[in-house]
Scaffold this motif. Structure first.
Motif, PDB file in Angstrom:
ATOM      1  N   MET A   1      31.704  36.902  45.455  1.00  0.00           N
ATOM      2  CA  MET A   1      31.033  36.274  44.339  1.00  0.00           C
ATOM      3  C   MET A   1      31.888  36.492  43.099  1.00  0.00           C
ATOM      4  SD  MET A   1      27.067  36.655  43.298  1.00  0.00           S
ATOM      5  CE  MET A   1      26.619  36.355  44.967  1.00  0.00           C
ATOM      6  N   GLN A   2      31.963  35.481  42.275  1.00  0.00           N
ATOM      7  CA  GLN A   2      32.843  35.541  41.123  1.00  0.00           C
ATOM      8  C   GLN A   2      32.149  34.981  39.897  1.00  0.00           C
ATOM      9  OE1 GLN A   2      36.354  33.208  41.671  1.00  0.00           O
ATOM     10  NE2 GLN A   2      37.496  34.300  40.130  1.00  0.00           N
ATOM     11  N   ALA A  16      24.879  35.952  34.047  1.00  0.00           N
ATOM     12  CA  ALA A  16      25.191  34.959  35.077  1.00  0.00           C
ATOM     13  C   ALA A  16      25.302  35.632  36.446  1.00  0.00           C
ATOM     14  CB  ALA A  16      26.492  34.244  34.735  1.00  0.00           C
ATOM     15  N   LEU A  17      25.923  36.823  36.481  1.00  0.00           N
ATOM     16  CA  LEU A  17      26.056  37.560  37.740  1.00  0.00           C
ATOM     17  C   LEU A  17      24.692  37.952  38.290  1.00  0.00           C
ATOM     18  CD1 LEU A  17      27.839  38.975  39.866  1.00  0.00           C
ATOM     19  CD2 LEU A  17      27.784  40.989  38.387  1.00  0.00           C
ATOM     20  N   LYS A  18      23.835  38.478  37.428  1.00  0.00           N
ATOM     21  CA  LYS A  18      22.492  38.869  37.867  1.00  0.00           C
ATOM     22  C   LYS A  18      21.722  37.678  38.415  1.00  0.00           C
ATOM     23  CE  LYS A  18      21.765  42.857  34.882  1.00  0.00           C
ATOM     24  NZ  LYS A  18      21.008  43.397  33.755  1.00  0.00           N
ATOM     25  N   GLN A  22      20.359  37.358  42.180  1.00  0.00           N
ATOM     26  CA  GLN A  22      18.928  37.106  42.398  1.00  0.00           C
ATOM     27  C   GLN A  22      18.737  35.919  43.337  1.00  0.00           C
ATOM     28  OE1 GLN A  22      16.472  38.847  40.418  1.00  0.00           O
ATOM     29  NE2 GLN A  22      14.889  37.986  41.704  1.00  0.00           N
ATOM     30  N   ARG A  23      19.499  34.840  43.082  1.00  0.00           N
ATOM     31  CA  ARG A  23      19.392  33.639  43.901  1.00  0.00           C
ATOM     32  C   ARG A  23      19.793  33.905  45.349  1.00  0.00           C
ATOM     33  NH1 ARG A  23      22.734  30.051  40.987  1.00  0.00           N
ATOM     34  NH2 ARG A  23      21.595  30.382  39.086  1.00  0.00           N
TER      35      ARG A  23
END
Length: 67
Positions: A1-2, A16-18, A22-23
């Motif tokens: 993931m980036q 954005a990472l969180k 979550q998704r």
């Protein structure tokens, strides 16, 4: 993931990472893996989740179709 950090805005990148985590269900999986879950319990939980999802989809479909 980036996640790309733009203009040294780390807070926005973290958000954005969180959101991505979550998704993907990473937080939920971490919570489930804190304790050992017996295979029978896992099967029962997954079956209940599937039933819940199916009911939700059916409810949404009924709303959309207007029944």
């Amino acid at each position: 993931m980036q996640v790309i950090v733009r203009d040294n805005n780390v807070d926005q990148a973290l958000r954005a990472l969180k959101k991505k985590l979550q998704r993907e269900g990473v937080f939920r999986e971490m919570k489930l893996r804190r304790h050992f879950e017996k295979p029978s319990e896992r099967k029962a939980r997954e079956k209940a989740e599937a039933i819940r999802r199916a009911r939700k989809v059916a409810r949404k479909r009924m709303e959309r179709e207007g029944y």
